[in-house]
Structure formats: structure tokens, C-alpha cells
Design a protein around this motif. Sequence first.
Motif: not given
Length: 210
Positions: A111, A114, A120-121
Motif C-alpha cells: 500500500e 502504491t 509501482w502503481r
Amino acid sequence: MIQELTDSYGDIFEKELLNEILQVGTFKEVPEGFKLIEIGEYIKGMPLLISGAIKILREDNDGDELLLYYLEKGDTCSMTLACCIGDTKSEIRAITETDTKLIMVPIQKMEEWTAKYKSWRNFVFNSYHIRLNELLQTLDSLAFDKMDARLVSYLKEKARINKEDIIHNTHQEIAYELHSSRVVISRLLKKLEQLGKIELHRNYIKILDL
């Protein structure tokens, strides 16, 4: 590990994220046939592949397996991501197809990264997209392809993943992964041999012209 991580993910992640992966990730070298994730277990980390290949399998109520897809260098498993984010038990089994190098990233970072890193997303969403397409291909194959076509596709993909024209699986192992019976697989392999497509040996299958 720095060089290997950069070689595999340097064109995907920014330098700051690569440094964080190095700080919190655990580098592992695992042999062929090693079970990384089991059905029903809680997942504690997410694998980022440096080299090698991992096969992702499902299991029915009778204990029969079905091969869903392979993970290779630069990949991660979207189904693992989903379990990490939802804190649910794994619904897949992950076994190394070849000797494999990977970095296990703690699920607590999912999380955070992100929200923190666009790369990363994008990586996560792209992984979902790729794996969904592969799952759809598997479903299409089950629904529309005859077993002989599925077998040929399986042998081709197996050879590509292992980078050789020798398949070391038994007829029974192939049957498990294709959700079929050994008798059917053995008959179809014999037919392929008669057509000059493969050679059947005691402990391996040699691909000639698939």
C-alpha cells in the motif's frame, strides 16, 4: 543483488524505489520444483523475479491441478498481490519451474509504495492486465481448444520457458497440469511422435517440429 535488481527492474522502477526494495527485500535462490506459495496459506511476501520461472497452479476439489500461467524475469503474480492487499489466504500454488532467483518484498510495503511511487502503481496495474489476459487465454483454451491443441501449446511454452527442446515431465505430470488423464496424454503424445513432431524417451520428451 543490486546489479541483478537493476538489470531486471531498472527500466521499470525509479532509483528511489529500487533502493527501498534493496533495503526491505529478501534475496532468495530456490531450486527447480520448490514450493513458494501453497493454497490456503497467508502470504507474507510478494516475489519479484530476477531470473528463472515460476508456474502458477489452481486445484479443484479432487486435488487435481491446472496450470494457469508462468512468471518470468521482471514479473510478479497479480493473484499474490490481490491476497496481499486483501489479507486473504492464497488461492493458488506457486512452484519454481526452473532454478530461480527472486526478491521477496514484505506485504506491508504494498500500500505504501502504491501511494508513493507512480512506477509501482503502473507495475501493479500492468501485472493485473497481463495475468488477466493469460487467465482468459487459459479459459479460452479449456472451453474451445481440443486437448491435442492444448498439449502442443503446453509443450511449446514449456520449451520456451526452459530454453531447451527437452521436456523432463512425466506423462502423469503433464496430465495434472492440463487437467486431463495420463491415458489421454500418453495417446496424444504417441500420435505426435508418429507425426514426427516429438520423440518419446523413457525419462523425457524431445521436441522436433511443433
